[in-house]
Motif scaffolding. Structure first.
Motif, PDB file in Angstrom:
ATOM      1  N   UNK A   1       0.840  -1.199   0.000  1.00  0.00           N
ATOM      2  CA  UNK A   1       0.000   0.000   0.000  1.00  0.00           C
ATOM      3  C   UNK A   1       0.873   1.247   0.000  1.00  0.00           C
ATOM      4  N   UNK A   2       0.680   2.093  -0.973  1.00  0.00           N
ATOM      5  CA  UNK A   2       1.466   3.314  -1.052  1.00  0.00           C
ATOM      6  C   UNK A   2       0.855   4.405  -0.186  1.00  0.00           C
ATOM      7  N   UNK A   3       1.706   5.262   0.347  1.00  0.00           N
ATOM      8  CA  UNK A   3       1.219   6.361   1.155  1.00  0.00           C
ATOM      9  C   UNK A   3       0.620   7.419   0.248  1.00  0.00           C
ATOM     10  N   UNK A   4      -0.647   7.812   0.462  1.00  0.00           N
ATOM     11  CA  UNK A   4      -1.307   8.773  -0.427  1.00  0.00           C
ATOM     12  C   UNK A   4      -0.783  10.187  -0.306  1.00  0.00           C
ATOM     13  N   UNK A   5       0.069  10.450   0.695  1.00  0.00           N
ATOM     14  CA  UNK A   5       0.528  11.814   0.926  1.00  0.00           C
ATOM     15  C   UNK A   5       1.992  12.034   0.545  1.00  0.00           C
ATOM     16  N   UNK A   6       2.610  11.022  -0.041  1.00  0.00           N
ATOM     17  CA  UNK A   6       4.032  11.150  -0.351  1.00  0.00           C
ATOM     18  C   UNK A   6       4.371  10.440  -1.660  1.00  0.00           C
ATOM     19  N   UNK A   7       5.150  11.098  -2.498  1.00  0.00           N
ATOM     20  CA  UNK A   7       5.585  10.510  -3.763  1.00  0.00           C
ATOM     21  C   UNK A   7       7.087  10.270  -3.679  1.00  0.00           C
ATOM     22  N   UNK A   8       7.477   9.016  -3.658  1.00  0.00           N
ATOM     23  CA  UNK A   8       8.902   8.685  -3.590  1.00  0.00           C
ATOM     24  C   UNK A   8       9.556   8.900  -4.952  1.00  0.00           C
ATOM     25  N   UNK A   9      10.857   9.131  -4.939  1.00  0.00           N
ATOM     26  CA  UNK A   9      11.603   9.502  -6.135  1.00  0.00           C
ATOM     27  C   UNK A   9      12.397   8.318  -6.703  1.00  0.00           C
ATOM     28  N   UNK A  10      12.430   8.221  -8.033  1.00  0.00           N
ATOM     29  CA  UNK A  10      13.239   7.216  -8.739  1.00  0.00           C
ATOM     30  C   UNK A  10      13.006   5.797  -8.193  1.00  0.00           C
ATOM     31  N   UNK A  11      11.768   5.486  -7.928  1.00  0.00           N
ATOM     32  CA  UNK A  11      11.434   4.192  -7.333  1.00  0.00           C
ATOM     33  C   UNK A  11      11.770   3.035  -8.274  1.00  0.00           C
ATOM     34  N   UNK A  12      11.262   3.075  -9.477  1.00  0.00           N
ATOM     35  CA  UNK A  12      11.465   1.983 -10.437  1.00  0.00           C
ATOM     36  C   UNK A  12      12.951   1.765 -10.717  1.00  0.00           C
ATOM     37  N   UNK A  13      13.661   2.847 -10.978  1.00  0.00           N
ATOM     38  CA  UNK A  13      15.075   2.764 -11.329  1.00  0.00           C
ATOM     39  C   UNK A  13      15.920   2.214 -10.176  1.00  0.00           C
ATOM     40  N   UNK A  14      15.650   2.692  -8.963  1.00  0.00           N
ATOM     41  CA  UNK A  14      16.466   2.283  -7.823  1.00  0.00           C
ATOM     42  C   UNK A  14      16.194   0.834  -7.415  1.00  0.00           C
ATOM     43  N   UNK A  15      14.931   0.426  -7.422  1.00  0.00           N
ATOM     44  CA  UNK A  15      14.592  -0.924  -6.975  1.00  0.00           C
ATOM     45  C   UNK A  15      15.055  -1.971  -7.979  1.00  0.00           C
ATOM     46  N   UNK A  16      14.904  -1.693  -9.262  1.00  0.00           N
ATOM     47  CA  UNK A  16      15.338  -2.643 -10.292  1.00  0.00           C
ATOM     48  C   UNK A  16      16.825  -2.933 -10.198  1.00  0.00           C
ATOM     49  N   UNK A  17      17.605  -1.923  -9.865  1.00  0.00           N
ATOM     50  CA  UNK A  17      19.060  -2.085  -9.811  1.00  0.00           C
ATOM     51  C   UNK A  17      19.544  -2.560  -8.445  1.00  0.00           C
ATOM     52  N   UNK A  18      18.715  -2.371  -7.414  1.00  0.00           N
ATOM     53  CA  UNK A  18      19.118  -2.745  -6.055  1.00  0.00           C
ATOM     54  C   UNK A  18      19.001  -4.238  -5.803  1.00  0.00           C
ATOM     55  N   UNK A  19      17.901  -4.840  -6.229  1.00  0.00           N
ATOM     56  CA  UNK A  19      17.587  -6.210  -5.842  1.00  0.00           C
ATOM     57  C   UNK A  19      18.232  -7.243  -6.774  1.00  0.00           C
ATOM     58  N   UNK A  20      19.080  -8.072  -6.194  1.00  0.00           N
ATOM     59  CA  UNK A  20      19.734  -9.156  -6.937  1.00  0.00           C
ATOM     60  C   UNK A  20      19.360 -10.525  -6.377  1.00  0.00           C
ATOM     61  N   UNK A  21      18.867 -10.542  -5.144  1.00  0.00           N
ATOM     62  CA  UNK A  21      18.460 -11.780  -4.485  1.00  0.00           C
ATOM     63  C   UNK A  21      17.065 -11.577  -3.902  1.00  0.00           C
ATOM     64  N   UNK A  22      16.069 -12.204  -4.502  1.00  0.00           N
ATOM     65  CA  UNK A  22      14.682 -12.006  -4.078  1.00  0.00           C
ATOM     66  C   UNK A  22      14.365 -12.653  -2.733  1.00  0.00           C
ATOM     67  N   UNK A  23      15.284 -13.446  -2.208  1.00  0.00           N
ATOM     68  CA  UNK A  23      15.115 -14.031  -0.879  1.00  0.00           C
ATOM     69  C   UNK A  23      16.095 -13.422   0.121  1.00  0.00           C
ATOM     70  N   UNK A  24      16.683 -12.312  -0.270  1.00  0.00           N
ATOM     71  CA  UNK A  24      17.718 -11.703   0.555  1.00  0.00           C
ATOM     72  C   UNK A  24      17.193 -10.796   1.654  1.00  0.00           C
ATOM     73  N   UNK A  25      18.152 -10.140   2.323  1.00  0.00           N
ATOM     74  CA  UNK A  25      17.857  -9.183   3.388  1.00  0.00           C
ATOM     75  C   UNK A  25      18.218  -7.794   2.881  1.00  0.00           C
ATOM     76  N   UNK A  26      17.263  -6.873   2.940  1.00  0.00           N
ATOM     77  CA  UNK A  26      17.477  -5.527   2.424  1.00  0.00           C
ATOM     78  C   UNK A  26      17.189  -4.478   3.497  1.00  0.00           C
ATOM     79  N   UNK A  27      17.786  -3.309   3.288  1.00  0.00           N
ATOM     80  CA  UNK A  27      17.608  -2.208   4.232  1.00  0.00           C
ATOM     81  C   UNK A  27      17.161  -0.956   3.492  1.00  0.00           C
TER      82      UNK A  27
END
Length: 299
Positions: free
Chosen positions: A1-27
């Motif tokens: 669920x996205x927060x209706x009061x905030x628009x995060x920046x470069x979401x698609x670009x950052x997440x696509x390049x960040x995640x390499x292990x779909x069962x991993x631990x992320x921060x």
């Protein structure tokens, strides 16, 4: 669920390049409105873990994410090692950092971040801190003010700006955002006036929250907890922050702490910095100054 009061920046670009292990631990080191955390969880499998943190209690209270894989802590990212120790985690697959203030902070008149709202000079990201913009403007020496405006605002006339503030506060304490703005008469276009006050307020905010020093300390801690093959994505909004990210990923020696002789290596995922697209800027004008850098831990 996205927060209706905030628009995060470069979401698609950052997440696509960040995640390499779909069962991993992320921060997600800067939770904010939760947009990036929401997107990360959507890309991860059920065995994965996402740890998020934010020093602003308002961000924690506004959290809309309910997911057993998700763990949110009210703390500054500088305490990342303590959080991982508490969760009995040694290494992580990736870290995301968005260094910009949240929409809540900017638009809330009680927080004093925006130069467009007449409110108390505050700008504390951690509301439990006793160190506010009002303190800086009214108690810093001329030299201290000049240095922060030159360093964080990149003003060529930093001494002149500091001098005007000192002359004003001798007569009357500077309490509100408009008290500060009314000190200056800026010649030129509306665009140049907006840019001046944006840089002025930004430089004060960086000083209030000790943002640059904490960011550097966070990077030195993070390099020890990312697994080889893991990635770090940094979204910055200021040239100083972007240079720090760039130099860190390239392991430039002059950026290393004197008591830190460890060697580490990151490989840049893309040669050029990633910026928001025209459609994203139109949808969210605050994203225009954002820059994304992503690198992969080698050793």
């Amino acid at each position: 669920m996205k927060n209706p009061y905030h628009i995060s920046v470069l979401v698609k670009e950052s997440i696509e390049k960040l995640i390499t292990d779909k069962n991993g631990i992320y921060i997600d080191a800067t939770f904010g409105g939760g947009g990036h955390s929401h997107a990360i969880l959507n890309r991860l499998d059920q065995k994965a873990t996402l740890i998020a943190m934010d020093q602003d209690i308002d961000a924690v209270k506004r959290n809309l994410i309910k997911d057993k894989r998700f763990h949110l802590f009210h703390t500054n990212f500088i305490h990342i090692e303590d959080i991982l120790k508490k969760k009995q985690i040694e290494k992580v697959s990736g870290i995301l950092v968005d260094l910009g203030p949240s929409y809540f902070q900017i638009t809330n008149p009680k927080r004093g971040f925006s130069n467009q709202l007449n409110c108390m000079l505050d700008m504390r990201m951690n509301q439990e801190s006793n160190y506010s913009a009002k303190h800086i403007i009214n108690e810093y020496s001329k030299n201290q003010l000049s240095q922060l405006f030159q360093k964080y605002g990149e003003f060529n006339n930093a001494k002149e700006i500091a001098n005007k503030i000192l002359k004003k506060r001798i007569k009357k304490e500077i309490i509100t955002t408009f008290d500060l703005k009314n000190i200056f008469f800026i010649k030129g276009s509306s665009k140049s006036k907006k840019r001046f006050f944006a840089r002025l307020f930004q430089s004060i905010r960086i000083e209030v929250n000790n943002e640059i020093n904490l960011f550097q300390d966070f990077l030195f801690k993070s390099k020890n907890i990312i697994s080889p093959g893991g990635r770090m994505a940094i979204i910055s909004y200021h040239s100083i922050e972007d240079r720090i990210a760039k130099f860190f990923f390239k392991n430039r020696m002059f950026f290393m702490k004197k008591n830190d002789i460890s060697r580490f290596s990151f490989k840049m995922i893309h040669k050029k910095v990633i910026k928001p697209s025209v459609p994203e800027i139109k949808k969210n004008p605050r994203s225009r100054s954002a820059k994304l850098r992503v690198a992969e831990k080698q050793i």
